[in-house]
Design a protein around this motif. Structure first.
Motif, PDB file in Angstrom:
ATOM      1  N   VAL A 189     -12.323   4.551  -0.033  1.00  0.00           N
ATOM      2  CA  VAL A 189     -10.982   4.242   0.453  1.00  0.00           C
ATOM      3  C   VAL A 189     -11.062   3.920   1.940  1.00  0.00           C
ATOM      4  O   VAL A 189     -11.595   4.706   2.731  1.00  0.00           O
ATOM      5  CB  VAL A 189     -10.022   5.424   0.217  1.00  0.00           C
ATOM      6  N   VAL A 190     -10.512   2.772   2.338  1.00  0.00           N
ATOM      7  CA  VAL A 190     -10.610   2.343   3.736  1.00  0.00           C
ATOM      8  C   VAL A 190      -9.258   2.318   4.444  1.00  0.00           C
ATOM      9  O   VAL A 190      -9.204   2.299   5.679  1.00  0.00           O
ATOM     10  CB  VAL A 190     -11.279   0.952   3.845  1.00  0.00           C
ATOM     11  N   ALA A 191      -8.161   2.310   3.688  1.00  0.00           N
ATOM     12  CA  ALA A 191      -6.846   2.226   4.319  1.00  0.00           C
ATOM     13  C   ALA A 191      -5.758   2.529   3.291  1.00  0.00           C
ATOM     14  O   ALA A 191      -5.985   2.503   2.077  1.00  0.00           O
ATOM     15  CB  ALA A 191      -6.609   0.832   4.917  1.00  0.00           C
ATOM     16  N   PHE A 192      -4.571   2.818   3.826  1.00  0.00           N
ATOM     17  CA  PHE A 192      -3.348   2.904   3.034  1.00  0.00           C
ATOM     18  C   PHE A 192      -2.441   1.747   3.464  1.00  0.00           C
ATOM     19  O   PHE A 192      -2.555   1.238   4.577  1.00  0.00           O
ATOM     20  CB  PHE A 192      -2.627   4.232   3.266  1.00  0.00           C
ATOM     21  N   SER A 193      -1.519   1.374   2.591  1.00  0.00           N
ATOM     22  CA  SER A 193      -0.606   0.293   2.930  1.00  0.00           C
ATOM     23  C   SER A 193       0.781   0.590   2.353  1.00  0.00           C
ATOM     24  O   SER A 193       0.907   1.091   1.225  1.00  0.00           O
ATOM     25  CB  SER A 193      -1.124  -1.038   2.377  1.00  0.00           C
ATOM     26  N   VAL A 194       1.803   0.273   3.143  1.00  0.00           N
ATOM     27  CA  VAL A 194       3.200   0.530   2.765  1.00  0.00           C
ATOM     28  C   VAL A 194       4.028  -0.688   3.174  1.00  0.00           C
ATOM     29  O   VAL A 194       3.745  -1.320   4.201  1.00  0.00           O
ATOM     30  CB  VAL A 194       3.734   1.801   3.467  1.00  0.00           C
TER      31      VAL A 194
ATOM     32  N   LYS B  86     -17.659  -0.163  -3.628  1.00  0.00           N
ATOM     33  CA  LYS B  86     -16.401  -0.900  -3.713  1.00  0.00           C
ATOM     34  C   LYS B  86     -15.441  -0.378  -2.653  1.00  0.00           C
ATOM     35  O   LYS B  86     -15.265   0.838  -2.514  1.00  0.00           O
ATOM     36  CB  LYS B  86     -15.768  -0.736  -5.103  1.00  0.00           C
ATOM     37  N   LYS B  87     -14.819  -1.294  -1.920  1.00  0.00           N
ATOM     38  CA  LYS B  87     -13.863  -0.931  -0.875  1.00  0.00           C
ATOM     39  C   LYS B  87     -12.444  -0.954  -1.464  1.00  0.00           C
ATOM     40  O   LYS B  87     -12.063  -1.917  -2.140  1.00  0.00           O
ATOM     41  CB  LYS B  87     -13.949  -1.916   0.291  1.00  0.00           C
ATOM     42  N   LEU B  88     -11.681   0.093  -1.159  1.00  0.00           N
ATOM     43  CA  LEU B  88     -10.379   0.261  -1.806  1.00  0.00           C
ATOM     44  C   LEU B  88      -9.273   0.512  -0.790  1.00  0.00           C
ATOM     45  O   LEU B  88      -9.437   1.298   0.147  1.00  0.00           O
ATOM     46  CB  LEU B  88     -10.437   1.443  -2.782  1.00  0.00           C
ATOM     47  N   ILE B  89      -8.134  -0.139  -1.014  1.00  0.00           N
ATOM     48  CA  ILE B  89      -6.908   0.122  -0.254  1.00  0.00           C
ATOM     49  C   ILE B  89      -5.907   0.755  -1.211  1.00  0.00           C
ATOM     50  O   ILE B  89      -5.666   0.233  -2.307  1.00  0.00           O
ATOM     51  CB  ILE B  89      -6.314  -1.177   0.328  1.00  0.00           C
ATOM     52  N   ILE B  90      -5.331   1.884  -0.823  1.00  0.00           N
ATOM     53  CA  ILE B  90      -4.315   2.548  -1.630  1.00  0.00           C
ATOM     54  C   ILE B  90      -2.944   2.109  -1.143  1.00  0.00           C
ATOM     55  O   ILE B  90      -2.628   2.224   0.045  1.00  0.00           O
ATOM     56  CB  ILE B  90      -4.458   4.077  -1.556  1.00  0.00           C
ATOM     57  N   ILE B  91      -2.148   1.602  -2.055  1.00  0.00           N
ATOM     58  CA  ILE B  91      -0.783   1.178  -1.733  1.00  0.00           C
ATOM     59  C   ILE B  91       0.144   2.365  -1.937  1.00  0.00           C
ATOM     60  O   ILE B  91       0.303   2.856  -3.052  1.00  0.00           O
ATOM     61  CB  ILE B  91      -0.328  -0.010  -2.600  1.00  0.00           C
ATOM     62  N   GLY B  92       0.749   2.836  -0.840  1.00  0.00           N
ATOM     63  CA  GLY B  92       1.636   3.986  -0.906  1.00  0.00           C
ATOM     64  C   GLY B  92       1.259   5.034   0.115  1.00  0.00           C
ATOM     65  O   GLY B  92       0.137   5.052   0.644  1.00  0.00           O
ATOM     66  N   ASP B  93       2.222   5.926   0.397  1.00  0.00           N
ATOM     67  CA  ASP B  93       1.970   7.023   1.326  1.00  0.00           C
ATOM     68  C   ASP B  93       2.521   8.339   0.784  1.00  0.00           C
ATOM     69  O   ASP B  93       2.722   9.291   1.514  1.00  0.00           O
ATOM     70  CB  ASP B  93       2.590   6.726   2.701  1.00  0.00           C
ATOM     71  N   SER B  94       2.739   8.391  -0.527  1.00  0.00           N
ATOM     72  CA  SER B  94       3.315   9.570  -1.166  1.00  0.00           C
ATOM     73  C   SER B  94       2.238  10.621  -1.426  1.00  0.00           C
ATOM     74  O   SER B  94       1.058  10.442  -1.114  1.00  0.00           O
ATOM     75  CB  SER B  94       3.950   9.173  -2.497  1.00  0.00           C
ATOM     76  N   ALA B  95       2.673  11.726  -2.039  1.00  0.00           N
ATOM     77  CA  ALA B  95       1.718  12.752  -2.461  1.00  0.00           C
ATOM     78  C   ALA B  95       0.702  12.158  -3.437  1.00  0.00           C
ATOM     79  O   ALA B  95      -0.492  12.495  -3.381  1.00  0.00           O
ATOM     80  CB  ALA B  95       2.456  13.925  -3.096  1.00  0.00           C
ATOM     81  N   PHE B  96       1.159  11.277  -4.319  1.00  0.00           N
ATOM     82  CA  PHE B  96       0.233  10.643  -5.256  1.00  0.00           C
ATOM     83  C   PHE B  96      -0.811   9.818  -4.515  1.00  0.00           C
ATOM     84  O   PHE B  96      -1.985   9.778  -4.904  1.00  0.00           O
ATOM     85  CB  PHE B  96       1.016   9.778  -6.239  1.00  0.00           C
ATOM     86  N   ALA B  97      -0.419   9.166  -3.431  1.00  0.00           N
ATOM     87  CA  ALA B  97      -1.381   8.389  -2.646  1.00  0.00           C
ATOM     88  C   ALA B  97      -2.473   9.293  -2.086  1.00  0.00           C
ATOM     89  O   ALA B  97      -3.664   8.937  -2.101  1.00  0.00           O
ATOM     90  CB  ALA B  97      -0.655   7.656  -1.518  1.00  0.00           C
ATOM     91  N   GLN B  98      -2.088  10.453  -1.593  1.00  0.00           N
ATOM     92  CA  GLN B  98      -3.079  11.390  -1.061  1.00  0.00           C
ATOM     93  C   GLN B  98      -3.966  11.938  -2.172  1.00  0.00           C
ATOM     94  O   GLN B  98      -5.180  12.111  -1.990  1.00  0.00           O
ATOM     95  CB  GLN B  98      -2.375  12.524  -0.326  1.00  0.00           C
ATOM     96  N   ILE B  99      -3.364  12.218  -3.337  1.00  0.00           N
ATOM     97  CA  ILE B  99      -4.153  12.697  -4.474  1.00  0.00           C
ATOM     98  C   ILE B  99      -5.127  11.620  -4.935  1.00  0.00           C
ATOM     99  O   ILE B  99      -6.303  11.895  -5.217  1.00  0.00           O
ATOM    100  CB  ILE B  99      -3.215  13.121  -5.617  1.00  0.00           C
TER     101      ILE B  99
END
Length: 225
Positions: A31-36, A5-18
């Motif tokens: 995880v393939v990308a972050f988005s803000v 499964k390909k995943l994009i994490i919404i956010g760039d906070s410490a929680f996003a990194q965790i």
């Protein structure tokens, strides 16, 4: 573990990194990308992955092929995370959830979509967790308790059996809620608070703060002696 499964994490906070760490090393998501949102876009990369504008996300990543997880904490009583989650659904994305392999979650527990359960949580039989729930590490959720949507529980809180927690609630570190308690929606239960009776909608319950000045003076006196 197969990464199917390909995943994009919404956010760039410490929680996003965790969230990146847990999804990468303890799930079947890649995880393939972050988005803000573009007004808050400041980095081109996080952890070697691209950071893209939330407004343009579907132009680069087909909603039919990617999952998303909104890694925002309890800001505005979880409403930021809720808004972004709903916008992702409106864009057509599937919502990811994470349950740590080191959490104890009984087999008949009901968990809503877009939830994140950290390690060392104990979630007992017949518990129901609403959509968009975050349980940080080390909490105890007692049997037959029910949570509404969009709740956030910090670390080492105890929610005893047969409790009902309303929508959009925050429960702080080391808070304790005895059994058969009802907490209305939009409540903040502070760190270290002990809840012995029902709490109405929209209330803030403060925990017991340490007397820092007293401790400091006591330390000074002990040194002088």
């Amino acid at each position: 573990m197969d990464k199917n499964k390909k995943l994009i994490i919404i956010g760039d906070s410490a929680f996003a990194q965790i969230a990146y760490e847990y999804f990468t090393y303890d799930s079947d998501y890649e995880v393939v990308a972050f988005s803000v949102e573009k007004d808050y876009l400041k980095d081109k990369e996080i952890l070697g992955l691209p950071v893209i504008s939330f407004e343009d996300i579907e132009k680069l990543y087909d909603p039919k092929q990617y999952y998303v997880f909104v890694a925002a904490v309890y800001k505005k009583l979880n409403r930021l995370r809720t808004r972004l989650m709903n916008e992702c659904k409106n864009k057509g994305y599937k919502l990811a959830s994470y349950i740590s392999s080191h959490a104890f979650v009984w087999k008949n527990v009901k968990i809503g979509e877009h939830s994140f359960i950290f390690e060392n949580n104990v979630v007992q039989p017949f518990v129901e967790l609403g959509n968009n729930t975050v349980l940080w590490s080390g909490n105890h959720i007692g049997h037959h308790s029910k949570f509404g949507d969009n709740c956030f529980v910090a670390s080492h809180a105890v929610v005893s059996g047969f409790c009902n927690i309303g929508d959009n609630c925050f429960i702080g570190v080391n808070a304790t809620i005895i059994n058969n308690i009802n907490i209305g929606s939009d409540c903040i239960i502070g760190a270290g608070a002990l809840i012995l009776k029902d709490i109405d909608i929209g209330k803030i319950v403060k925990g017991k703060a340490s007397d820092v000045e007293f401790l400091s003076e006591r330390t000074k006196n002990s040194i002088k002696e």
